[in-house]
Design an enzyme around this catalytic site. Structure first.
Site, PDB file in Angstrom:
ATOM      1  N   PRO A 143      -3.068  -4.061  -2.399  1.00  0.00           N
ATOM      2  CA  PRO A 143      -2.144  -2.686  -2.747  1.00  0.00           C
ATOM      3  C   PRO A 143      -3.580  -2.399  -4.070  1.00  0.00           C
ATOM      4  O   PRO A 143      -3.629  -3.393  -4.865  1.00  0.00           O
ATOM      5  CB  PRO A 143      -1.769  -2.977  -2.949  1.00  0.00           C
ATOM      6  CG  PRO A 143      -0.719  -3.602  -3.273  1.00  0.00           C
ATOM      7  CD  PRO A 143      -1.302  -4.863  -2.768  1.00  0.00           C
ATOM      8  N   GLU A 144      -4.808  -1.648  -3.685  1.00  0.00           N
ATOM      9  CA  GLU A 144      -5.540  -1.166  -5.152  1.00  0.00           C
ATOM     10  C   GLU A 144      -5.898   0.032  -4.948  1.00  0.00           C
ATOM     11  O   GLU A 144      -4.388   0.341  -4.654  1.00  0.00           O
ATOM     12  CB  GLU A 144      -6.899  -1.801  -4.580  1.00  0.00           C
ATOM     13  CG  GLU A 144      -7.353  -2.713  -3.954  1.00  0.00           C
ATOM     14  CD  GLU A 144      -8.530  -3.247  -3.727  1.00  0.00           C
ATOM     15  OE1 GLU A 144     -10.076  -2.498  -4.525  1.00  0.00           O
ATOM     16  OE2 GLU A 144      -9.526  -4.028  -3.510  1.00  0.00           O
TER      17      GLU A 144
END
Length: 292
Positions: A2-3
DNA sequence: CACTTCCCCTGCAAGC
DNA sequence: TGCTTGCAGGGGAAGT
C-alpha cells in the site's frame, strides 16, 4: 502493497464501517514487532471506546476514539483491513485461502494466523480485521496528546505537493531522485510504484541526482505526482500481488501502469523495452527513450 | 548530517 | 516433484 492511494481507498471504504460504532472486544496475536503498543495493552484499552473518525496521514491510518486516544495503523507491504463480511477477501496464503473459502462465501471469515487484530462491536455488526502476512505493518495506540514521533517526521502529503517546496527539498539532495521521492520526510505517501510512474510521466530518469533537476522538471514532477496519485485513488488503487480493498474487490490502477513491473515490455509510448535497475535497494523501472 | 546496505517476515514463481 | 534462489508495493537500524 500500500502506498498513498491504496491507504486512501482503504480509509474511504473503512470509514463507514468504523465511525460511530462502539468497540466491544479485541483479539490480537502475540507480541511482536507488529505491535508498537503491546497487544495486551491494546486489548485492555479499546473496549468501550466509540470511534469518532478515520484519518489518513501519508501511508498511515489514524482511528480517533472518544477517549482522545488514537489508534495508528500502518499496512506495511501486505496489510489488509476489511470487514468480516467482505464479499471475497482474497487471501495471500493459498492453503489458508482454500481451507477458509466456505466461510468467506458466507461472509464469516474467522481470521487465520496472519490476522493480527480483530475488533468486535457492541452493535453486533461485522467485525473489522487487520491481516498482514509479512508483518511489516504496525499498530500503535497513542494516548491523548502523546506525540506520535513517526508522524511528526513526515513531510507534506504527496497529494498536495507543490513545485516550489519540492524544488527546494530536491535541490539539497545528491541522492537519486527516485530515492528522494521514497523518503517520507520529504513527501509523505509516495512508494515504489507511484514514484516510478510519476518519473515516467515527467520524463525524468530515476537515477538522476535530485539536485540536477531544473525548475521545469520539478514542476512536471509535482504535477505528475498529483495526477498519478489522484488517478490511482479514482481507480481503486493498484492490486498487483495482494492489495484488496476493505470490500474485498481489486483496484484497477495496475492496468494503467507505464513502467512499474513492465521490465522488458515495450514502452506504451515509444515501444522501447522498459529497463529495470536497483536504486536504494528498490527496483526502479523506466523507459530509456522517454526519460532523460 | 546524508547516503547506502542490511534486515525484518512470508509466500510465490522461476529455474534446475 | 522437490529444492534453491530471487523477488515483493515499507521502513527502521546500523554502517560508511
Amino acid at each position: 502493497m500500500p502506498e498513498l492511494p491504496e491507504v486512501e481507498v482503504t480509509r474511504r471504504q473503512l470509514e463507514p464501517l468504523l465511525v460511530g460504532r462502539r468497540i466491544l472486544a479485541v483479539t490480537a496475536t502475540a507480541a511482536s514487532r507488529f505491535f508498537l503498543t503491546p497487544p495486551a495493552s491494546v486489548r485492555r484499552r479499546l473496549p468501550g471506546r466509540r470511534i469518532l473518525g478515520l484519518d489518513r496521514i501519508g501511508k498511515h491510518l489514524l482511528v480517533r476514539l472518544d477517549s482522545g486516544d488514537r489508534l495508528l495503523l500502518h499496512l506495511g507491504m501486505t496489510g489488509q483491513i476489511f470487514g468480516a463480511g467482505a464479499a471475497s477477501v482474497r487471501l495471500m496464503s493459498s492453503t489458508a485461502g482454500a481451507s477458509l473459502s466456505p466461510e468467506r462465501q458466507t461472509g464469516g471469515f474467522a481470521g487465520d494466523r496472519h490476522t493480527h487484530l480483530r475488533l468486535r462491536f457492541e452493535d453486533g455488526g461485522p467485525d473489522v480485521l487487520f491481516r498482514d502476512v509479512r508483518r511489516f505493518g504496525r499498530v500503535q495506540l497513542l494516548r491523548p496528546g502523546e506525540p506520535p514521533e513517526r508522524l511528526a517526521q513526515l513531510g507534506p502529503d504527496a497529494l498536495e505537493v507543490r513545485a516550489g517546496p519540492l524544488a527546494a527539498a530536491v535541490r539539497r539532495r545528491a541522492a537519486a531522485i527516485k530515492a528522494v521521492l521514497l523518503d517520507q520526510s520529504v513527501l509523505a505517501g509516495v512508494g515504489n510504484i507511484y514514484a516510478d510512474e510519476a518519473l515516467f510521466l515527467s520524463g525524468i530518469r530515476p537515477a538522476r541526482r535530485a539536485r540536477s533537476l531544473d525548475a521545469a522538471e520539478c514542476r512536471r514532477l509535482a504535477g505528475a505526482l498529483r495526477r498519478v496519485l489522484r488517478r490511482a485513488i479514482a481507480t481503486g488503487g493498484s492490486s498487483i500481488s495482494d492489495f484488496v480493498r476493505p470490500d474485498g474487490t481489486d483496484g484497477a490502477y495496475q492496468d494503467e501502469r507505464h513502467v512499474y513491473g513492465r521490465t522488458g515490455e515495450p514502452c506504451r509510448r515509444c515501444r522501447t523495452p522498459i529497463r529495470r535497475l536497483v536504486i536504494g535497494g528498490r527496483s526502479s523501472h523506466f523507459c530509456p527513450r522517454c526519460q532523460r
